[in-house]
Design an enzyme around this catalytic site. Structure first.
Site, PDB file in Angstrom:
ATOM      1  N   GLU A 151      48.414  15.520  34.281  1.00 48.42           N
ATOM      2  CA  GLU A 151      49.341  16.604  34.666  1.00 48.42           C
ATOM      3  C   GLU A 151      49.090  17.386  36.001  1.00 48.42           C
ATOM      4  OE1 GLU A 151      48.498  16.152  30.159  1.00 48.42           O
ATOM      5  OE2 GLU A 151      47.456  16.079  31.806  1.00 48.42           O
ATOM      6  N   LYS A 198      55.521  25.902  19.236  1.00 52.95           N
ATOM      7  CA  LYS A 198      56.418  25.059  18.770  1.00 52.95           C
ATOM      8  C   LYS A 198      57.307  25.414  17.905  1.00 52.95           C
ATOM      9  CE  LYS A 198      55.270  20.243  17.086  1.00 52.95           C
ATOM     10  NZ  LYS A 198      54.064  19.382  16.758  1.00 52.95           N
ATOM     11  N   MET A 243      35.327  15.408  56.221  1.00 55.47           N
ATOM     12  CA  MET A 243      35.232  16.799  56.529  1.00 55.47           C
ATOM     13  C   MET A 243      33.893  17.582  56.292  1.00 55.47           C
ATOM     14  SD  MET A 243      36.810  19.063  58.485  1.00 55.47           S
ATOM     15  CE  MET A 243      38.629  18.804  58.475  1.00 55.47           C
ATOM     16  N   PHE A 291      43.840  23.581  17.004  1.00 52.13           N
ATOM     17  CA  PHE A 291      43.558  22.311  17.690  1.00 52.13           C
ATOM     18  C   PHE A 291      44.533  22.350  18.920  1.00 52.13           C
ATOM     19  CE2 PHE A 291      45.055  17.993  18.757  1.00 52.13           C
ATOM     20  CZ  PHE A 291      43.987  17.468  19.186  1.00 52.13           C
ATOM     21  N   GLN A 292      43.904  22.133  20.174  1.00 53.45           N
ATOM     22  CA  GLN A 292      44.611  22.336  21.373  1.00 53.45           C
ATOM     23  C   GLN A 292      45.272  23.487  21.650  1.00 53.45           C
ATOM     24  OE1 GLN A 292      47.101  18.751  21.930  1.00 53.45           O
ATOM     25  NE2 GLN A 292      45.317  17.572  22.654  1.00 53.45           N
TER      26      GLN A 292
END
Length: 578
Positions: free
Chosen positions: A68, A180, A493, A130-131
């Protein structure tokens, strides 16, 4: 007669509404906003939307990234080169939180982006389902606006607002979280683009008196200096900017996000300011009598120690965001408004000028930098390859027409210093957040937004491995990105700082790298490794000539440093050439 009008109105209203699900409405809203490409990763809470995307795949192209975070950076690259809103989509919980780095990057670099996340059903909100993650709460400090939708009827208005807010005024990222059940719910769909929001004024009105005062200061200045930033590009003000500096004979220096607004070769372009910028504009910042800041925010990497930054100069700040004025540097004159309009209105107020003697100072200091730094970066005498000569060869092969998408590190500073830009929106990099892993996925988005352009991703071996999985996206999409990894087997760096300020204690910066060419070939990409100078030109030529994606690894000197350099917390006058 009245009855007839009522019937006609009802008929018209019915004709523009349609009963559909929330998930279909989301896709239809994106289409109404002109979205052709979006980047994302499916999951349970966003699955209804993906089901609709499947049905509309002939109208809107979904790009399956491998992470993502890659979706947000790809959306950023798409937005930065196109000037349009980039779109990323993810599921709830870890899918949503994986967007956070890209959202924060877009916020600080003023990139227009809309992120859509799925969420658990509304009756489960707050239950640690959940999630489930409070992505609205998490993203509030790093978005221009965010909103959670729990009813399908909200979708059109909220998405219309999201696109308007993301692209208006000073652009930025917006996140919309949609439960949802709202995705499944049916409602009467009608879409109307947002053209304004009460109490939100994205472009402040320009006070003509501030323009007149600015013009007076510029006209009487003996040693003026312009520092311009990305605001010139975001405001589509390149031509107006060029006209202003040419009429008044103003030497102009750029921040890394401002690069490419005017060609690198323009005689008034005096180079980059900041920590690894050019010697002349940094030194002369503390000698100019009028400093004209246009579309930049006085970032600490540009100013160094604020206590000693341009204290001798009168400061004029052209800025669209009032919050940036006087935030870091106290201004004498603030010109608020859209850069394109402000510069257009400024032009007739300026006197023609040349400032010949002042320009000569920039040329004299450039000669010093060339002899001490540039000559060795671009024409090295040592056996090992330098990053600078790789950029020089890319310039030669692309004639300065390529879009350079760099990751973060030494290679980024070298790319910004030595890439040649003939076209605006050609330097795409992570500025304010400094996100390692940005370069590869951002290049995918840039190439998809501008397939006619050569897009070259410049990465270091460290940042490249943070999003190396996006090679899978390149392979699946057949996106003809040219990926160049400048491999010094170090986190370069950080190693440079350890060498200069920590007595060469190279703590956790040595990289034991895999075979990058074999990995690229595992993704079915054309790939090549260069270890010797005599191989470089033919390898770059082969890469640029390819119509397919191409991976090129160039093994460079392990302990080269990037100079000039302003030590952290030092004055711009303390810039070091070695």
């Amino acid at each position: 007669m009245k009855e007839t009008q009522t019937i006609e109105n009802i008929t018209k209203s019915t004709a523009v509404t349609e009963r559909i699900t929330g998930s279909e409405a989301i896709v239809r809203c994106l289409l109404e906003e002109g979205v052709k490409v979006l980047y994302g990763y499916p999951g349970g809470a966003i699955m209804p939307v993906y089901d609709e995307l499947f049905k509309y795949q002939d109208k809107i192209h979904h790009v399956l990234t491998r992470h993502e975070q890659g979706a947000t950076h790809a959306a950023q690259g798409y937005a930065r080169i196109s000037g349009e809103v980039g779109v990323a989509i993810a599921t709830s919980g870890p899918g949503a939180t994986n967007l956070i780095t890209g959202i924060a990057d877009a916020q600080i670099d003023s990139t227009p982006m809309v992120c859509i996340t799925g969420q658990v059903p509304s009756h489960l909100l707050g239950s640690d389902a959940f999630q489930e993650t409070d992505i609205v709460g998490i993203s509030t400090p790093i978005t221009k606006w965010n909103h959670q939708i729990t009813e399908a009827a909200e979708i059109p208005e909220v998405i219309a607002k999201a696109f308007y807010i993301a692209k208006s005024g000073r652009p930025g990222p917006v996140l919309i979280d949609i439960t949802k059940d709202a995705q499944f719910e049916e409602f009467d769909f009608k879409y109307k683009r947002c053209k304004g929001i009460r109490s939100y004024k994205p472009v402040p009105e320009t006070d003509i008196s501030s323009l007149e005062k600015a013009a007076e200061l510029i006209n009487t200045a003996k040693k003026p200096l312009v520092v311009w930033g990305q605001g010139v590009i975001l405001g589509k003000a390149e031509e107006e900017f060029k006209a202003v500096i040419e009429k008044a004979g103003l030497p102009a220096a750029w921040t890394i996000l401002g690069a490419s607004a005017i060609p690198t070769s323009h005689p008034l372009n005096v180079g980059m300011v900041g920590m690894h910028g050019n010697y002349a504009p940094n030194i002369l910042t503390n000698e100019c009598d009028v400093l004209i800041a246009i579309g930049m925010r006085f970032d600490d990497r540009v100013t160094g120690n604020l206590a000693s930054y341009a204290k001798q100069a009168k400061i004029i700040h052209f800025e669209i965001d009032p919050a940036e004025v006087d935030k870091n540097v106290k201004t004498d004159i603030a010109v608020l408004g859209d850069a394109k309009q402000s510069l257009k209105d400024l032009l007739p107020l300026l006197n023609a000028n040349s400032h010949h003697d002042w320009h000569q100072k920039f040329k004299d200091l450039y000669k010093i930098e060339f002899e001490k730094v540039i000559k060795y970066d671009l024409h090295p005498t040592k056996e090992g390859l330098t990053m600078g000569e790789v950029l020089k060869e890319i310039n030669k092969q692309t004639k300065g027409e390529a879009a350079i998408v760099s990751d973060v590190g030494q290679h980024q500073m070298v790319a910004c210093r030595y890439a040649e830009f003939n076209t605006s929106k050609s330097n795409i990099t992570s500025g304010g957040l400094g996100t390692m892993g940005f370069g590869l996925p951002a290049a995918i988005g840039a190439k998809m937004a501008a397939p006619e352009r050569e897009v070259v991703s410049i990465c270091g071996d460290g940042g490249y491995q943070m999003t190396i999985q996006e090679l899978g996206t390149i392979f699946q999409q057949r996106t003809a990105v040219k990926v160049v990894v400048l491999n010094n087997d170090f986190l370069g760096m950080v190693r440079q700082w350890q060498q200069l300020f920590f007595d060469k204690r190279y703590a956790s910066t040595k990289m034991t790298n895999p075979d990058f060419v074999t990995i690229a070939k595992g993704y079915h990409l054309n790939a090549r490794r260069v270890t010797k100078r005599e191989e470089l030109a033919s390898a770059v030529e082969e890469m640029i000539a390819s119509k397919e994606p191409y991976f090129l690894e160039v093994c460079v000197e392990k302990e080269d440093n990037v100079f000039p350099m302003i030590p952290s917390g030092a004055s711009v006058s303390d810039i070091r050439l070695e």
